[in-house]
Design an enzyme around this catalytic site. Sequence first.
Site, PDB file in Angstrom:
ATOM      1  CE  LYS A  51      -4.308  -1.961   1.399  1.00  0.00           C
ATOM      2  NZ  LYS A  51      -5.025  -2.638   2.477  1.00  0.00           N
ATOM      3  CE  LYS A  71      -5.319  -7.934  -3.485  1.00  0.00           C
ATOM      4  NZ  LYS A  71      -6.586  -8.383  -3.048  1.00  0.00           N
ATOM      5  CE  LYS A  76     -13.212  -4.231  -1.546  1.00  0.00           C
ATOM      6  NZ  LYS A  76     -13.532  -4.446  -0.159  1.00  0.00           N
TER       7      LYS A  76
END
Length: 321
Positions: free
Chosen positions: A110, A189, A192
């Site tokens: 992230k 992958k 969202k």
Amino acid sequence: MRTLTGITPTGTVHIGNYFGAMRPAIEAQAGGDCFYFIADYHSMTSLTDPAQRRANTLGVALDWLACGLDPARSVIWRQSDVAGVTELMWLIGTLTPMGLLERAHSYKDKIAKGISPNFGLFSYPVLMAADILLYDTQRVPVGRDQKQHVEMTRDIAIKFNQTYGETFVVPESEIRDEVSVVPGLDGQKMSKSYGNTIEIFGEEKAMRKKIMGIVMDSRTPQEPKPDADKNLAIQLLKLVAPAAVAADYEQRLRAGGLGYGDLKKGLFEHYWNYFAAARVRRAELAADPGHVNRVLAEGAERARAVADKVLQRARKASGLA
Ligand code: ADP
Ligand code: TRP
């Protein structure tokens, strides 16, 4: 066997969530004792719009119920309705080494994607461990990306048990190889947070456009494609079409003669049919929000009954009570 899993309401649920987590969870209902929750506390690490959080949370509840989650057989609740989970997070957080959290792939990924880190994001695996341990969970069906988090949960449970005496059940993850990582529209992958999703309940025109827009290479339709099994549309087709149909598409692509446009059209049709019945159920459920709210309230009560006992056990073991 107690099964538990959670879905974060940060956006619309997609087919990666479905095949990676929701379908195994729904199938597990046959064996009974299932605990499924909407991880609204978790959504706070990336979403700060209250109305959006509320809408997404209700949306995920509708998605679960429409896809076959049965409140008569499973406990379904909103994570934040059992606030004790945040207390447990503190109890176990004090035994969680910094190094363990620093090694979390999902955190590192992230950050690498440019998401600005906050304490919540960093400590997220501890909250997830609390989610799991608070309900004496034995089995956690998740996608491959969450495997490490379940391993951290095991480490934390073992450390707590060693430090304060047998308190927690040590859980295991359940990851299905064939759907461990559902690829997104860009081949990465599906997530969202990466904007590459195929929603379960998208609007027809928009979904057709998304699927027809999948970028392929520039080989002509006639050219044989020995790498047909690596083709993204084939991989997705394997999830939503009967095995024989997907194998036929793959064979035709391999042999040459099947154009990418026709392949994507086929993918769209099968995707659309796969979720047709669930789509109808979702519309019915959405028309009666009172029912869904009652289901969540009852679920919270049942979840709390278990959580209270486990939290008391942990408080007592650690000398708080
Ligand atoms: P997202 O990555 O889209 O934010 P979540 O983190 O809310 O999804 O994941 C909810 C559940 O769905 C988790 O169990 C996760 O492992 C699973 N999941 C998410 N994306 C995928 C994927 N592409 N393939 C398989 N499982 C997935
Ligand atoms: N972290 C999970 C995800 O992003 C969602 C989640 C939160 C979860 N708590 C959990 C999954 C506990 C399984 C068990 O996918």
